[in-house]
Enzyme design. Structure first.
Site, PDB file in Angstrom:
ATOM      1  N   HIS A   1     -25.041 -38.494 -49.784  1.00 57.95           N
ATOM      2  CA  HIS A   1     -24.922 -38.980 -51.171  1.00 57.95           C
ATOM      3  C   HIS A   1     -25.913 -40.131 -51.383  1.00 57.95           C
ATOM      4  CE1 HIS A   1     -23.294 -40.750 -54.805  1.00 57.95           C
ATOM      5  NE2 HIS A   1     -22.673 -39.613 -55.012  1.00 57.95           N
TER       6      HIS A   1
ATOM      7  N   GLU B   1     -28.325 -34.310 -57.683  1.00 60.58           N
ATOM      8  CA  GLU B   1     -27.835 -35.463 -58.420  1.00 60.58           C
ATOM      9  C   GLU B   1     -28.974 -36.454 -58.662  1.00 60.58           C
ATOM     10  OE1 GLU B   1     -23.373 -36.081 -57.760  1.00 60.58           O
ATOM     11  OE2 GLU B   1     -24.353 -36.956 -56.028  1.00 60.58           O
TER      12      GLU B   1
HETATM   13  P1  PGA Z   1     -20.748 -39.839 -61.646  1.00 61.65           P
HETATM   14  O1  PGA Z   1     -21.015 -39.734 -60.085  1.00 61.65           O
HETATM   15  O2  PGA Z   1     -20.032 -38.571 -62.052  1.00 61.65           O
HETATM   16  O3  PGA Z   1     -19.878 -41.059 -61.787  1.00 61.65           O
HETATM   17  O4  PGA Z   1     -22.053 -39.978 -62.315  1.00 61.65           O
HETATM   18  C1  PGA Z   1     -21.464 -38.536 -59.522  1.00 61.65           C
HETATM   19  C2  PGA Z   1     -21.646 -38.724 -58.055  1.00 61.65           C
HETATM   20  O5  PGA Z   1     -21.963 -39.839 -57.614  1.00 61.65           O
HETATM   21  O6  PGA Z   1     -21.477 -37.773 -57.275  1.00 61.65           O
END
Ligand code: PGA
Length: 220
Positions: A95, A146
């Site tokens: 992540h 992401e």
């Molecule tokens: P968020 O986070 O939905 O708060 O933008 C997504 C993530 O960090 O996986």
């Protein structure tokens, strides 16, 4: 019909009481077969969440937010694949919050992928750009795309851009691509409708049970 993965990443949030309130509330939504919901609690709640889902016969899967890059042994503070497998089937790896705050390198991320596959866990590898894809080994993986600009900002990436990047990720490394970054009940369908996207990874909006229920209801 392709099965959509809806992942709830609780990050460093929730006590046992709060987790119980969430599960009591979210378990009221009846889920269609087309959705696969995976909850990623902190390690302290793994036992509780996996017991709760088993005892109440809920269709939720459980995952961890990290995994040790080592096997068992003298690695203070680490939780290894065999220990995780007692409670969970999935693991989030790489992540952006771990890459940024804990200096996780591509090498460590590859070791974590190796350990999870060896331990029969399903890794979901988070990437924020195509360079990070190129540093992964050749195995087919579930990739969570992401973009940094979309995480916790309330500015999700444009769906057509997501679809195009997901297409490139799929041809490089992935069996499935899911999208994460400011997903909520209002925009979830925009991402699930994309032909290259097989699910969403939800952070902030997964914490409140009614917001998460809203996502689930709009996902099918
Ligand atoms: P968020 O986070 O939905 O708060 O933008 C997504 C993530 O960090 O996986």
């Amino acid at each position: 019909m392709k099965k959509m993965l809806i992942a709830a990443n609780w990050k460093s949030n929730k006590t046992k009481i709060e987790a119980k309130t969430w599960l009591d509330e979210v378990s009221k939504v009846s889920l269609p077969q087309s959705l696969e919901v995976v909850i990623f609690p902190p390690f302290t709640l793994l036992d509780f969440v996996s017991n709760y889902t088993r005892e109440n016969d809920l269709p939720f899967k459980v995952g961890t937010q990290d995994i040790s890059p080592f096997e068992q042994g003298p690695f203070t503070g680490e939780v290894n694949a065999n220990q995780i497998k007692e409670f969970a089937d999935y693991v989030l790896i790489g992540h952006s919050e771990r890459r940024t705050n804990f200096g996780e390198s591509n090498e460590t991320i590859n070791k974590k992928i190796e350990r999870s596959l060896a331990g029969n866990l399903i890794p979901i590898v988070c990437v924020s750009n195509l360079d990070q894809i190129n540093s992964l080994g050749s195995q087919e993986l579930i990739i969570a795309y992401e973009p940094i600009s979309a995480i916790r900002t309330g500015s999700p990436e444009d769906p057509s851009e997501v679809n195009s990047i997901a297409n490139q990720i799929k041809s490089a490394a992935a069996s499935r691509v899911i999208y994460g970054g400011s997903v909520n009940g209002e925009n979830v369908r925009d991402y699930l409708n994309l032909n290259n996207i097989s699910g969403v990874l939800v952070g902030g909006e997964s914490l409140n049970p009614s917001s998460f229920n809203n996502i689930l209801k709009n996902a099918f």
